[in-house]
Design a protein around this motif. Structure first.
Motif, PDB file in Angstrom:
ATOM      1  N   ARG A  72      31.776  62.065   6.850  1.00 11.49           N
ATOM      2  CA  ARG A  72      32.831  61.275   6.741  1.00 11.49           C
ATOM      3  C   ARG A  72      32.425  60.063   8.935  1.00 11.49           C
ATOM      4  N   ASP A  73      33.215  59.409   8.447  1.00  9.19           N
ATOM      5  CA  ASP A  73      32.708  58.595   9.956  1.00  9.19           C
ATOM      6  C   ASP A  73      34.195  57.963  10.203  1.00  9.19           C
ATOM      7  N   ASN A  74      35.021  57.957  10.864  1.00 14.32           N
ATOM      8  CA  ASN A  74      36.083  57.360  10.703  1.00 14.32           C
ATOM      9  C   ASN A  74      36.215  56.175  11.005  1.00 14.32           C
ATOM     10  N   VAL A  75      35.278  55.899  12.313  1.00 11.82           N
ATOM     11  CA  VAL A  75      35.112  54.920  13.123  1.00 11.82           C
ATOM     12  C   VAL A  75      34.818  53.934  11.565  1.00 11.82           C
ATOM     13  N   LYS A  76      34.411  53.705  10.839  1.00 12.16           N
ATOM     14  CA  LYS A  76      33.359  52.905  10.259  1.00 12.16           C
ATOM     15  C   LYS A  76      34.099  53.492   8.729  1.00 12.16           C
ATOM     16  N   GLU A  77      33.431  53.578   8.457  1.00 14.02           N
ATOM     17  CA  GLU A  77      34.239  53.932   6.464  1.00 14.02           C
ATOM     18  C   GLU A  77      34.518  55.399   6.684  1.00 14.02           C
ATOM     19  N   PRO A  78      35.774  56.243   5.647  1.00 14.87           N
ATOM     20  CA  PRO A  78      36.332  57.147   6.186  1.00 14.87           C
ATOM     21  C   PRO A  78      35.716  58.556   5.038  1.00 14.87           C
ATOM     22  N   VAL A  79      34.550  58.005   4.226  1.00 13.74           N
ATOM     23  CA  VAL A  79      33.800  58.792   4.085  1.00 13.74           C
ATOM     24  C   VAL A  79      33.073  58.444   2.587  1.00 13.74           C
ATOM     25  N   TYR A  80      32.065  59.606   2.693  1.00  6.19           N
ATOM     26  CA  TYR A  80      30.088  58.997   2.251  1.00  6.19           C
ATOM     27  C   TYR A  80      29.859  60.869   1.577  1.00  6.19           C
ATOM     28  N   LEU A  81      28.703  59.614   0.267  1.00  5.49           N
ATOM     29  CA  LEU A  81      28.511  60.732  -0.513  1.00  5.49           C
ATOM     30  C   LEU A  81      26.887  60.529  -0.537  1.00  5.49           C
ATOM     31  N   GLN A  82      26.020  61.029  -0.419  1.00  7.76           N
ATOM     32  CA  GLN A  82      24.672  61.350  -0.049  1.00  7.76           C
ATOM     33  C   GLN A  82      24.467  61.874  -1.689  1.00  7.76           C
ATOM     34  N   MET A  83      24.055  61.930  -2.550  1.00  6.00           N
ATOM     35  CA  MET A  83      23.526  62.260  -3.811  1.00  6.00           C
ATOM     36  C   MET A  83      22.088  62.338  -3.491  1.00  6.00           C
ATOM     37  N   ASN A  84      21.810  63.574  -4.068  1.00  4.10           N
ATOM     38  CA  ASN A  84      19.772  63.219  -3.740  1.00  4.10           C
ATOM     39  C   ASN A  84      19.585  64.260  -5.180  1.00  4.10           C
ATOM     40  N   SER A  85      17.687  63.713  -5.493  1.00  4.61           N
ATOM     41  CA  SER A  85      17.647  64.676  -6.991  1.00  4.61           C
ATOM     42  C   SER A  85      18.639  64.660  -7.848  1.00  4.61           C
ATOM     43  N   LEU A  86      19.186  63.213  -8.361  1.00  2.00           N
ATOM     44  CA  LEU A  86      20.023  63.179  -9.617  1.00  2.00           C
ATOM     45  C   LEU A  86      19.300  63.236 -10.747  1.00  2.00           C
ATOM     46  N   LYS A  87      20.101  63.940 -11.673  1.00  2.00           N
ATOM     47  CA  LYS A  87      20.098  64.318 -12.818  1.00  2.00           C
ATOM     48  C   LYS A  87      20.533  63.468 -13.682  1.00  2.00           C
ATOM     49  N   ALA A  88      20.341  63.557 -14.839  1.00  2.00           N
ATOM     50  CA  ALA A  88      21.352  62.967 -16.388  1.00  2.00           C
ATOM     51  C   ALA A  88      22.415  62.719 -16.537  1.00  2.00           C
ATOM     52  N   GLU A  89      22.750  63.899 -15.736  1.00  2.00           N
ATOM     53  CA  GLU A  89      24.144  64.510 -15.771  1.00  2.00           C
ATOM     54  C   GLU A  89      25.574  64.647 -14.824  1.00  2.00           C
ATOM     55  N   ASP A  90      24.362  63.832 -14.078  1.00  2.00           N
ATOM     56  CA  ASP A  90      25.711  63.008 -12.622  1.00  2.00           C
ATOM     57  C   ASP A  90      26.096  61.727 -12.957  1.00  2.00           C
ATOM     58  N   THR A  91      25.853  61.186 -14.268  1.00  3.01           N
ATOM     59  CA  THR A  91      25.806  59.908 -14.694  1.00  3.01           C
ATOM     60  C   THR A  91      27.455  60.421 -15.439  1.00  3.01           C
ATOM     61  N   ALA A  92      28.168  59.339 -14.287  1.00  2.00           N
ATOM     62  CA  ALA A  92      29.656  59.557 -14.240  1.00  2.00           C
ATOM     63  C   ALA A  92      30.259  58.218 -13.451  1.00  2.00           C
ATOM     64  N   VAL A  93      31.593  57.982 -13.354  1.00  2.00           N
ATOM     65  CA  VAL A  93      31.764  56.981 -12.998  1.00  2.00           C
ATOM     66  C   VAL A  93      32.501  57.949 -11.504  1.00  2.00           C
ATOM     67  N   TYR A  94      32.192  57.330 -10.042  1.00  2.00           N
ATOM     68  CA  TYR A  94      32.480  57.651  -8.829  1.00  2.00           C
ATOM     69  C   TYR A  94      33.327  57.443  -8.683  1.00  2.00           C
ATOM     70  N   PHE A  95      34.713  58.561  -7.611  1.00  2.00           N
ATOM     71  CA  PHE A  95      36.313  57.711  -7.314  1.00  2.00           C
ATOM     72  C   PHE A  95      36.191  58.258  -5.381  1.00  2.00           C
ATOM     73  N   CYS A  96      36.421  57.929  -5.120  1.00  2.00           N
ATOM     74  CA  CYS A  96      37.281  58.133  -4.028  1.00  2.00           C
ATOM     75  C   CYS A  96      38.744  58.134  -3.664  1.00  2.00           C
ATOM     76  N   ALA A  97      39.207  59.403  -2.931  1.00  2.00           N
ATOM     77  CA  ALA A  97      40.342  59.848  -2.913  1.00  2.00           C
ATOM     78  C   ALA A  97      41.213  60.796  -1.178  1.00  2.00           C
ATOM     79  N   ALA A  98      42.132  59.988  -1.555  1.00  2.00           N
ATOM     80  CA  ALA A  98      42.563  60.926  -0.464  1.00  2.00           C
ATOM     81  C   ALA A  98      44.169  61.550  -0.230  1.00  2.00           C
ATOM     82  N   GLY A  99      43.952  62.258   0.380  1.00  2.00           N
ATOM     83  CA  GLY A  99      45.063  63.437   0.321  1.00  2.00           C
ATOM     84  C   GLY A  99      45.650  63.909   1.327  1.00  2.00           C
TER      85      GLY A  99
END
Length: 127
Positions: A72-99
């Motif tokens: 996270r970088d609270n100055v620019k964007e609240p959160v990032y997700l770096q995804m490496n070595s992606l697999k077919a089973e990672d296929t999905a709709v990705y949601f960010c959320a705050a709590g």
């Protein structure tokens, strides 16, 4: 109006990388726990990763541990997700959320614990 907007999704091949971003408007999420969830067709929404408000504590689902990194970088964007070595089973709709927490819990791993949600970004990994 409080909104979270994800970006960075797309179609990639197995083994490739993607970086998802989550932008916020309407309020500051600096003091919130931020998380990423995903939902594949026909499946329930599942937890992927979460990061504490300070960024000092991170937690991952076993299925992505070692391949994905939340930050996270609270100055620019609240959160990032770096995804490496992606697999077919990672296929999905990705949601960010705050709590929010009372401070006794560093991260949140259940969807019902999150108050604000984005609309999602599609990630498709071809094998």
């Amino acid at each position: 109006q409080v909104t979270l907007v994800e970006s960075g999704g797309g179609l990639v091949q197995a083994g490739d990388s993607l970086r998802l971003s989550c932008a916020a408007s309407g309020r500051s999420f600096n003091s919130y726990v931020m998380g990423w969830f995903r939902q594949a067709p026909g499946k329930e929404r599942e937890f992927v990763a979460a990061i504490s408000w300070s960024g000092g504590y991170r937690y991952y689902a076993e299925s992505v541990k070692g391949r994905f990194t939340i930050s996270r970088d609270n100055v620019k964007e609240p959160v990032y997700l770096q995804m490496n070595s992606l697999k077919a089973e990672d296929t999905a709709v990705y949601f960010c959320a705050a709590g929010s927490t009372d401070g006794s819990i560093a991260v949140l791993t259940h969807s019902y614990e999150y108050t604000y949600w984005g609309q999602g970004t599609q990630v498709t990994v071809s094998s």
